[in-house]
Write a protein that holds these residues in place. Structure first.
Motif, PDB file in Angstrom:
ATOM      1  N   ARG A 187       0.829  -1.205   0.000  1.00  0.00           N
ATOM      2  CA  ARG A 187       0.000   0.000   0.000  1.00  0.00           C
ATOM      3  C   ARG A 187       0.869   1.262   0.000  1.00  0.00           C
ATOM      4  N   GLN A 188       2.064   1.186   0.577  1.00  0.00           N
ATOM      5  CA  GLN A 188       2.924   2.370   0.629  1.00  0.00           C
ATOM      6  C   GLN A 188       3.580   2.657  -0.718  1.00  0.00           C
ATOM      7  N   LYS A 189       3.944   1.602  -1.451  1.00  0.00           N
ATOM      8  CA  LYS A 189       4.662   1.793  -2.713  1.00  0.00           C
ATOM      9  C   LYS A 189       3.744   1.728  -3.930  1.00  0.00           C
ATOM     10  N   ALA A 190       2.454   1.618  -3.696  1.00  0.00           N
ATOM     11  CA  ALA A 190       1.505   1.409  -4.800  1.00  0.00           C
ATOM     12  C   ALA A 190       1.524   2.537  -5.821  1.00  0.00           C
ATOM     13  N   ASN A 191       1.715   3.784  -5.366  1.00  0.00           N
ATOM     14  CA  ASN A 191       1.674   4.921  -6.303  1.00  0.00           C
ATOM     15  C   ASN A 191       3.053   5.495  -6.600  1.00  0.00           C
ATOM     16  N   TRP A 192       4.125   4.769  -6.233  1.00  0.00           N
ATOM     17  CA  TRP A 192       5.469   5.256  -6.515  1.00  0.00           C
ATOM     18  C   TRP A 192       5.804   5.137  -7.999  1.00  0.00           C
ATOM     19  N   HIS A 193       6.682   6.036  -8.435  1.00  0.00           N
ATOM     20  CA  HIS A 193       7.353   5.872  -9.716  1.00  0.00           C
ATOM     21  C   HIS A 193       8.849   5.826  -9.423  1.00  0.00           C
ATOM     22  N   ILE A 194       9.540   4.809  -9.949  1.00  0.00           N
ATOM     23  CA  ILE A 194      10.973   4.649  -9.691  1.00  0.00           C
ATOM     24  C   ILE A 194      11.742   4.823 -10.990  1.00  0.00           C
ATOM     25  N   VAL A 195      12.698   5.746 -10.966  1.00  0.00           N
ATOM     26  CA  VAL A 195      13.612   5.956 -12.091  1.00  0.00           C
ATOM     27  C   VAL A 195      14.953   5.362 -11.669  1.00  0.00           C
ATOM     28  N   HIS A 196      15.430   4.361 -12.405  1.00  0.00           N
ATOM     29  CA  HIS A 196      16.562   3.561 -11.940  1.00  0.00           C
ATOM     30  C   HIS A 196      17.647   3.494 -13.011  1.00  0.00           C
ATOM     31  N   GLN A 235       7.200  -7.297 -12.083  1.00  0.00           N
ATOM     32  CA  GLN A 235       6.665  -8.283 -11.133  1.00  0.00           C
ATOM     33  C   GLN A 235       6.077  -7.605  -9.903  1.00  0.00           C
ATOM     34  N   GLN A 236       6.689  -6.513  -9.489  1.00  0.00           N
ATOM     35  CA  GLN A 236       6.217  -5.780  -8.313  1.00  0.00           C
ATOM     36  C   GLN A 236       5.059  -4.834  -8.637  1.00  0.00           C
ATOM     37  N   ASN A 237       4.756  -4.725  -9.929  1.00  0.00           N
ATOM     38  CA  ASN A 237       3.682  -3.844 -10.394  1.00  0.00           C
ATOM     39  C   ASN A 237       3.939  -2.386  -9.982  1.00  0.00           C
ATOM     40  N   ILE A 238       5.172  -1.957 -10.190  1.00  0.00           N
ATOM     41  CA  ILE A 238       5.579  -0.597  -9.833  1.00  0.00           C
ATOM     42  C   ILE A 238       5.901   0.174 -11.115  1.00  0.00           C
ATOM     43  N   SER A 239       5.380   1.375 -11.222  1.00  0.00           N
ATOM     44  CA  SER A 239       5.690   2.242 -12.352  1.00  0.00           C
ATOM     45  C   SER A 239       7.191   2.543 -12.354  1.00  0.00           C
ATOM     46  N   HIS A 240       7.819   2.445 -13.529  1.00  0.00           N
ATOM     47  CA  HIS A 240       9.276   2.567 -13.555  1.00  0.00           C
ATOM     48  C   HIS A 240       9.788   3.104 -14.876  1.00  0.00           C
ATOM     49  N   THR A 241      10.965   3.715 -14.801  1.00  0.00           N
ATOM     50  CA  THR A 241      11.760   4.104 -15.966  1.00  0.00           C
ATOM     51  C   THR A 241      13.159   3.603 -15.697  1.00  0.00           C
ATOM     52  N   VAL A 242      13.657   2.707 -16.554  1.00  0.00           N
ATOM     53  CA  VAL A 242      14.933   2.032 -16.290  1.00  0.00           C
ATOM     54  C   VAL A 242      15.852   2.168 -17.499  1.00  0.00           C
TER      55      VAL A 242
END
Length: 343
Positions: free
Chosen positions: A189-198, A214-221
């Motif tokens: 619930r804490q990371k549900a709306n995160w966007h991670i740029v990695h 797999q973690q269903n996290i918005s990302h730019t890699v």
């Protein structure tokens, strides 16, 4: 870093791919030297002496051929070859020390320099005899990043919360592993709306992409990002090593950070760099443990706390902004002008 009608810059360095890649995208000439690192002086003493002697002779020829008026040393064996060649030719030398610990090459040559540009007033290793040569200029960063200093305190809170992860250089694999373990430990619930740029470095891009999927996290890699200014501008929080240039960029952009110092840095300079920023209230330190699970546990605690405390993030942002010296390049140019008869 600007070529004008009266001033040209020549970069003398090594054959490392990162140097070639960066300088190939600019108008500057790059001349690599084949040098042997100090670490090999006991294992391969003859090779050490021969290669560095040849590098010195090559550097001397380069300086004579190009009619250089001033030499700026940034540390490392490649710089020593050029610095001692400059001394032989009676050319003025400016040393630049980006870290809070004076590097070996700069320490060895400091008594011969005309000036020493420091990032930190508290830099360790400055001898009393050379302290009069020092000026705190800050560490120059790219123009587009320096310009963000003016607006870094006016930026709105990114929505969604955005985490910028900067691996990609020393110890990128360790950072990547720890971050993946950390994300797993944080409640959904804490990371549900995160966007991670990695920024992953060259070896783990696909692995990291699959993990975030797999973690269903918005990302730019990506292995590397060439345009960093918009990434800093959109980041709520940064996870990074504690290299000098990255820290200068974080300060100019007012980016709160969790710093994981590279544990094998020379003379522990990354941990000391990070400590300066932590004591200023601009960053938190997470030590890299031998066991990645232990590091991830500490990182997840700090990350969760900061993302749930906007007041603390704002305080860190202001502290970062206060540390910055966005006009560092201008101060370095001023020192070069002062020690050079004809620029």
């Amino acid at each position: 870093n600007t070529t004008t009608n009266t001033t040209n810059c020549l970069f003398v360095g090594t054959h490392r791919e990162i140097e070639k890649k960066i300088l190939s995208q600019t108008e500057f000439e790059h001349v690599p030297l084949s040098v042997e690192p100090v670490a090999n002086i006991t294992r391969h003493p003859l090779r050490f002496l021969m290669r560095n002697r040849n590098a010195y002779c090559s550097a001397k020829k380069i300086l004579q051929r190009t009619s250089v008026k001033c030499v700026v040393g940034l540390g490392g064996m490649a710089s020593l070859s050029v610095l001692y060649a400059a001394k032989k030719l009676s050319l003025p030398v400016l040393l630049m020390e980006q870290n809070i610990v004076l590097g070996r090459a700069n320490r060895w040559f400091s008594k011969h320099a005309k000036g020493i540009a420091l990032t930190f007033a508290e830099t360790e290793g400055i001898k009393p005899a050379t302290s009069k040569l020092t000026s705190v200029t800050g560490n120059p960063v790219r123009h587009d990043i320096a310009m963000l200093h003016q607006s870094s305190l006016m930026s709105n809170e990114p929505s969604p919360p955005t985490l910028l992860v900067l691996g990609g250089s020393q110890g990128a694999t360790a950072i990547n592993r720890v971050v993946m373990k950390t994300i797993k430990q944080i409640e959904p619930r804490q990371k549900a709306n995160w966007h991670i740029v990695h920024q992953t470095g060259v070896h783990q891009e696909q692995e990291i992409i699959e993990f975030y999927q797999q973690q269903n996290i918005s990302h730019t890699v990506a292995p590397f990002f060439s345009e960093m200014a918009p990434l800093y501008q959109s980041a709520s929080l940064v996870i990074s090593r504690a290299g000098a240039t990255t820290l200068a960029e974080l300060a100019c952009t007012g980016s709160p950070a969790i710093l994981i110092p590279y544990p094998n840095s020379v003379r522990d300079h990354q941990r000391k760099n990070a400590r300066y920023f932590e004591q200023a209230g601009a960053a938190r330190i997470v030590e890299q443990q031998d066991n990645p699970t232990q590091t991830a546990k500490q990182l997840s605690n700090v990350l969760s706390m900061l993302f749930s405390d906007k007041t603390e993030l704002t305080s860190m942002q202001k502290a970062m902004h206060a540390i910055a010296i966005p006009d560092a390049a201008a101060w370095v140019v001023k020192m070069i002008t002062e020690i050079t008869t004809v620029l």
